[in-house]
Design a protein around this motif. Structure first.
Motif, mmCIF file in Angstrom:
data_model
loop_
_atom_site.group_PDB
_atom_site.id
_atom_site.type_symbol
_atom_site.label_atom_id
_atom_site.label_comp_id
_atom_site.label_asym_id
_atom_site.label_seq_id
_atom_site.Cartn_x
_atom_site.Cartn_y
_atom_site.Cartn_z
ATOM 1 N N HIS A 19 17.833 -3.210 -4.354
ATOM 2 C CA HIS A 19 16.570 -3.473 -5.052
ATOM 3 C C HIS A 19 16.791 -3.196 -6.530
ATOM 4 C CE1 HIS A 19 12.032 -2.320 -5.596
ATOM 5 N NE2 HIS A 19 12.412 -3.299 -6.398
ATOM 6 N N ILE A 20 16.584 -4.225 -7.335
ATOM 7 C CA ILE A 20 16.737 -4.129 -8.788
ATOM 8 C C ILE A 20 15.416 -4.532 -9.435
ATOM 9 C CG2 ILE A 20 17.945 -5.064 -10.810
ATOM 10 C CD1 ILE A 20 20.324 -5.558 -8.916
ATOM 11 N N LYS A 21 15.016 -3.772 -10.465
ATOM 12 C CA LYS A 21 13.805 -4.108 -11.214
ATOM 13 C C LYS A 21 14.191 -4.378 -12.664
ATOM 14 C CE LYS A 21 9.326 -2.325 -12.650
ATOM 15 N NZ LYS A 21 8.429 -1.171 -12.667
ATOM 16 N N CYS A 22 13.674 -5.485 -13.174
ATOM 17 C CA CYS A 22 13.919 -5.852 -14.567
ATOM 18 C C CYS A 22 12.604 -5.819 -15.328
ATOM 19 C CB CYS A 22 14.557 -7.239 -14.644
ATOM 20 S SG CYS A 22 16.195 -7.303 -13.883
ATOM 21 N N GLU A 23 12.693 -5.999 -16.623
ATOM 22 C CA GLU A 23 11.504 -5.938 -17.475
ATOM 23 C C GLU A 23 10.407 -6.860 -16.974
ATOM 24 O OE1 GLU A 23 12.473 -8.688 -21.169
ATOM 25 O OE2 GLU A 23 14.041 -7.189 -20.846
ATOM 26 N N LYS A 24 9.199 -6.547 -17.330
ATOM 27 C CA LYS A 24 8.000 -7.306 -16.958
ATOM 28 C C LYS A 24 7.751 -7.313 -15.449
ATOM 29 C CE LYS A 24 8.191 -10.269 -20.994
ATOM 30 N NZ LYS A 24 8.172 -11.638 -21.498
ATOM 31 N N ASN A 25 8.116 -6.262 -14.765
ATOM 32 C CA ASN A 25 7.870 -6.118 -13.324
ATOM 33 C C ASN A 25 8.504 -7.202 -12.463
ATOM 34 O OD1 ASN A 25 6.486 -3.746 -13.673
ATOM 35 N ND2 ASN A 25 4.465 -4.687 -13.589
ATOM 36 N N TYR A 26 9.688 -7.660 -12.831
ATOM 37 C CA TYR A 26 10.440 -8.592 -11.992
ATOM 38 C C TYR A 26 11.316 -7.778 -11.048
ATOM 39 C CZ TYR A 26 9.111 -12.239 -15.308
ATOM 40 O OH TYR A 26 8.402 -13.117 -16.095
ATOM 41 N N HIS A 27 11.139 -7.990 -9.757
ATOM 42 C CA HIS A 27 11.910 -7.275 -8.744
ATOM 43 C C HIS A 27 12.815 -8.267 -8.016
ATOM 44 C CE1 HIS A 27 9.598 -3.447 -8.754
ATOM 45 N NE2 HIS A 27 8.677 -4.244 -9.273
ATOM 46 N N ILE A 55 5.562 -2.931 -3.057
ATOM 47 C CA ILE A 55 5.736 -3.195 -4.493
ATOM 48 C C ILE A 55 4.495 -3.872 -5.061
ATOM 49 C CG2 ILE A 55 7.042 -4.556 -6.181
ATOM 50 C CD1 ILE A 55 9.496 -4.185 -4.267
ATOM 51 N N LEU A 56 3.984 -4.887 -4.364
ATOM 52 C CA LEU A 56 2.817 -5.628 -4.859
ATOM 53 C C LEU A 56 1.564 -4.757 -4.919
ATOM 54 C CD1 LEU A 56 3.426 -9.002 -2.990
ATOM 55 C CD2 LEU A 56 3.709 -8.560 -5.439
ATOM 56 N N ALA A 57 1.441 -3.829 -3.976
ATOM 57 C CA ALA A 57 0.277 -2.937 -3.971
ATOM 58 C C ALA A 57 0.373 -1.889 -5.079
ATOM 59 C CB ALA A 57 0.152 -2.245 -2.617
ATOM 60 N N LYS A 58 1.577 -1.530 -5.439
ATOM 61 C CA LYS A 58 1.815 -0.457 -6.411
ATOM 62 C C LYS A 58 1.808 -0.952 -7.863
ATOM 63 C CE LYS A 58 5.610 2.641 -7.391
ATOM 64 N NZ LYS A 58 6.912 3.103 -6.963
ATOM 65 N N GLU A 59 2.220 -2.198 -8.092
ATOM 66 C CA GLU A 59 2.397 -2.696 -9.456
ATOM 67 C C GLU A 59 1.622 -3.990 -9.690
ATOM 68 O OE1 GLU A 59 6.414 -2.939 -10.841
ATOM 69 O OE2 GLU A 59 7.040 -1.285 -9.542
ATOM 70 N N ASP A 60 0.653 -3.937 -10.584
ATOM 71 C CA ASP A 60 -0.075 -5.148 -10.953
ATOM 72 C C ASP A 60 0.877 -6.122 -11.640
ATOM 73 O OD1 ASP A 60 -2.504 -4.322 -9.975
ATOM 74 O OD2 ASP A 60 -3.170 -3.449 -11.874
ATOM 75 N N GLY A 61 0.803 -7.373 -11.252
ATOM 76 C CA GLY A 61 1.611 -8.404 -11.894
ATOM 77 C C GLY A 61 3.065 -8.426 -11.483
#
Length: 128
Positions: A19-27, A55-61
């Motif tokens: 699992h990698i997360k990049c800027e602007k909430n891109y997972h 992830i979707l429940a925790k992070e808007d957008g």
């Protein structure tokens, strides 16, 4: 750029998930689901779906891409009806048995991975 590893998950997976997360909430969830049997592969898909919903429940957008080898058969028509026939018609006994175990269940073509990841009860969608 500006990406971070969130976790590497292996429990219950033959190969695991990165699992990698990049800027602007891109997972990005990168995996190789088991090629061995439909039951295990479907369980791995259930975990992926739960992770996406978390992830979707925790992070808007948040935007999520699941990438890798999902070992899922083609389920779009006209291919869906052809896969069981094509497997049964193989002359190589060993290959035929391996593909039957990998893609078929008692009802025909196993669509568990796709059904577990994408259905009307989730916000996950196939962009194709």
């Amino acid at each position: 750029k500006n990406c971070q590893k969130i976790c590497g998950y292996t429990d219950g997976f033959m190969h695991g998930v990165l699992h990698i997360k990049c800027e602007k909430n891109y997972h990005f969830l990168v995996t190789h689901l088991t090629p061995v049997d439909t039951k295990t592969r479907s369980a791995e898909a259930v975990w992926l779906k739960a992770r996406c919903q978390h992830i979707l429940a925790k992070e808007d957008g948040a935007a999520i891409a699941i990438m890798g080898d999902l070992n899922a058969p083609p389920i779009a028509l006209p291919y869906k009806k052809d896969v069981p026939w094509a497997i049964e018609s193989l002359a190589n006994d060993r290959l035929r048995l391996n593909l039957k175990r990998k893609f078929l269940n008692s009802q025909g073509l196993d669509t568990g991975v796709t059904n577990n990841l994408l259905n009307k009860d989730t916000t996950l969608r196939d962009p194709c």
